[in-house]
Design a protein around this motif. Structure first.
Motif, PDB file in Angstrom:
ATOM      1  N   THR A   1      -9.209  12.890  -2.781  1.00 17.15           N
ATOM      2  CA  THR A   1      -9.025  11.539  -2.266  1.00 17.15           C
ATOM      3  C   THR A   1     -10.160  11.077  -1.378  1.00 17.15           C
ATOM      4  OG1 THR A   1      -7.751  12.463  -0.431  1.00 17.15           O
ATOM      5  CG2 THR A   1      -6.527  11.683  -2.343  1.00 17.15           C
TER       6      THR A   1
ATOM      7  N   LEU B   1      -4.994   1.639  -0.500  1.00 16.14           N
ATOM      8  CA  LEU B   1      -3.890   2.457  -0.996  1.00 16.14           C
ATOM      9  C   LEU B   1      -4.254   3.939  -0.977  1.00 16.14           C
ATOM     10  CD1 LEU B   1      -2.734   0.272  -4.026  1.00 16.14           C
ATOM     11  CD2 LEU B   1      -1.580   0.559  -1.827  1.00 16.14           C
ATOM     12  N   GLN B   2      -5.498   4.238  -1.331  1.00 19.94           N
ATOM     13  CA  GLN B   2      -5.945   5.623  -1.324  1.00 19.94           C
ATOM     14  C   GLN B   2      -5.986   6.174   0.097  1.00 19.94           C
ATOM     15  OE1 GLN B   2      -6.331   6.793  -4.360  1.00 19.94           O
ATOM     16  NE2 GLN B   2      -6.722   8.889  -3.731  1.00 19.94           N
TER      17      GLN B   2
ATOM     18  N   VAL C   1      -5.620  -3.064   2.426  1.00 21.97           N
ATOM     19  CA  VAL C   1      -4.819  -3.724   1.388  1.00 21.97           C
ATOM     20  C   VAL C   1      -4.711  -5.220   1.669  1.00 21.97           C
ATOM     21  CG1 VAL C   1      -2.531  -3.878   0.343  1.00 21.97           C
ATOM     22  CG2 VAL C   1      -3.528  -1.634   0.833  1.00 21.97           C
TER      23      VAL C   1
ATOM     24  N   ARG D   1     -16.402   5.922   1.270  1.00 26.50           N
ATOM     25  CA  ARG D   1     -14.962   5.823   1.228  1.00 26.50           C
ATOM     26  C   ARG D   1     -14.340   6.501   2.443  1.00 26.50           C
ATOM     27  NH1 ARG D   1     -11.952   7.876  -4.096  1.00 26.50           N
ATOM     28  NH2 ARG D   1     -13.531   6.470  -4.929  1.00 26.50           N
TER      29      ARG D   1
ATOM     30  N   LEU E   1      -7.644  -0.847  -3.653  1.00 28.79           N
ATOM     31  CA  LEU E   1      -7.613   0.545  -4.118  1.00 28.79           C
ATOM     32  C   LEU E   1      -7.946   1.520  -2.997  1.00 28.79           C
ATOM     33  CD1 LEU E   1      -9.297   0.175  -7.627  1.00 28.79           C
ATOM     34  CD2 LEU E   1      -6.887   0.600  -7.135  1.00 28.79           C
TER      35      LEU E   1
ATOM     36  N   ALA F   1     -10.286  -6.080  -5.227  1.00 30.01           N
ATOM     37  CA  ALA F   1      -9.657  -4.949  -5.916  1.00 30.01           C
ATOM     38  C   ALA F   1     -10.094  -3.619  -5.303  1.00 30.01           C
ATOM     39  CB  ALA F   1     -10.012  -4.991  -7.400  1.00 30.01           C
ATOM     40  N   VAL F   2     -11.384  -3.531  -4.925  1.00 34.28           N
ATOM     41  CA  VAL F   2     -11.886  -2.301  -4.308  1.00 34.28           C
ATOM     42  C   VAL F   2     -11.205  -2.059  -2.970  1.00 34.28           C
ATOM     43  CG1 VAL F   2     -13.919  -1.247  -3.236  1.00 34.28           C
ATOM     44  CG2 VAL F   2     -14.113  -2.313  -5.477  1.00 34.28           C
TER      45      VAL F   2
END
Length: 263
Positions: free
Chosen positions: A14, A147-148, A33, A20, A144, A140-141
């Motif tokens: 993850t 959420l990750q 989000v 990230r 994602l 969208a990134v």
């Protein structure tokens, strides 16, 4: 017996990118989000307005065949000049796009307004949808990654609470380098610029001995800096699932000077 876990193990599943992991550290998953949802909503509005404007333009536009007369390059930026014939006479204008396949003398289909023959657009809808598409992808990134991040935070909390804690020795720090190239189209100047960014990420390799006597090697999340100069000692905590040694969390931050972590 020594067991090595690769990218598929632990938090690497993850947290396998430095940018990230920085996002995880600096921004709660819920905030990511929300930002993503806002960007997606704005992108849909932009797409609607741009497509509506394009359709309005095309209702009164007249088709013509244009010839590329110049391609002006300034570094990675390109401006395309075309000539075309209208009812008001020959015209010269800048095209609202560029691609590497364009050549001087090449002909293409364009559209212009009869009352404003200098207002020119290519036949495609690329320029109309690009701004909204970029915002949509960004949204969208964020969604994602958000959420990750929430998933990663739950995993870490679960392993801290229910996992087995081991003191692991830092045996290596691997450096990975990647290059990202970004191309931007400037609607105001009808030009394109490209930028290149070098990304360097550091991953700690740690080793611990489990209760059953086996030796395991794990990877930390990727980071944008080498954490070893800021660590309080040569060991870090590793939290491991009691029933699945591939589910682990290398707690690098707890081994670092808190003044560094808080920056």
């Amino acid at each position: 017996m020594k067991v090595t876990f690769g990218v598929g193990g632990g938090t690497i599943r993850t947290n396998n990118m430095g940018s990230r992991s920085k996002l995880y550290k600096d921004m709660p998953g819920g905030v990511g989000v929300v930002i993503g949802i806002v960007l997606v909503a704005v992108s849909l509005l932009v797409l609607f307005l741009m497509l509506n404007g394009h359709q309005t333009f095309m209702k009164t536009a007249v088709k013509a065949t244009a010839t590329i007369s110049q391609i002006q390059a300034s570094g990675d930026s390109h401006t395309v000049i075309v000539t075309y014939q209208t009812a008001a006479g020959p015209q010269t204008a800048r095209l609202n796009q560029y691609n590497s396949g364009m050549r001087i003398g090449q002909t293409m289909e364009v559209y212009y307004l009869p009352d404003k023959p200098q207002e020119l657009r290519s036949s495609g809808m690329f320029g109309a949808v690009l701004p909204g598409a970029i915002l949509f992808v960004m949204g969208a990134v964020f969604i994602l990654f958000g959420l990750q991040a929430k998933k990663s935070a739950r995993l870490q909390e679960e392993l801290r609470t229910r996992g087995i804690a081991y003191d692991a020795d830092v045996i290596d720090c691997r450096m990975d380098m990647s290059t990202t190239r970004t191309t931007n189209n400037h609607s105001s100047s009808y030009s394109t610029t490209s930028t290149q960014q070098v990304n360097i990420r550091y991953t700690l390799i740690v080793r611990y001995q489990s209760r059953d006597g086996n030796t395991y090697e794990c990877k930390s999340r990727a980071m944008s800096y080498d954490p070893r100069p800021y660590m309080q000692g040569p060991q870090v905590k590793v939290y491991v699932d009691e029933y699945d040694a591939k589910r682990y969390f290398v707690d690098v931050e707890s081994a670092m000077d808190q003044t560094v972590v808080s920056v």
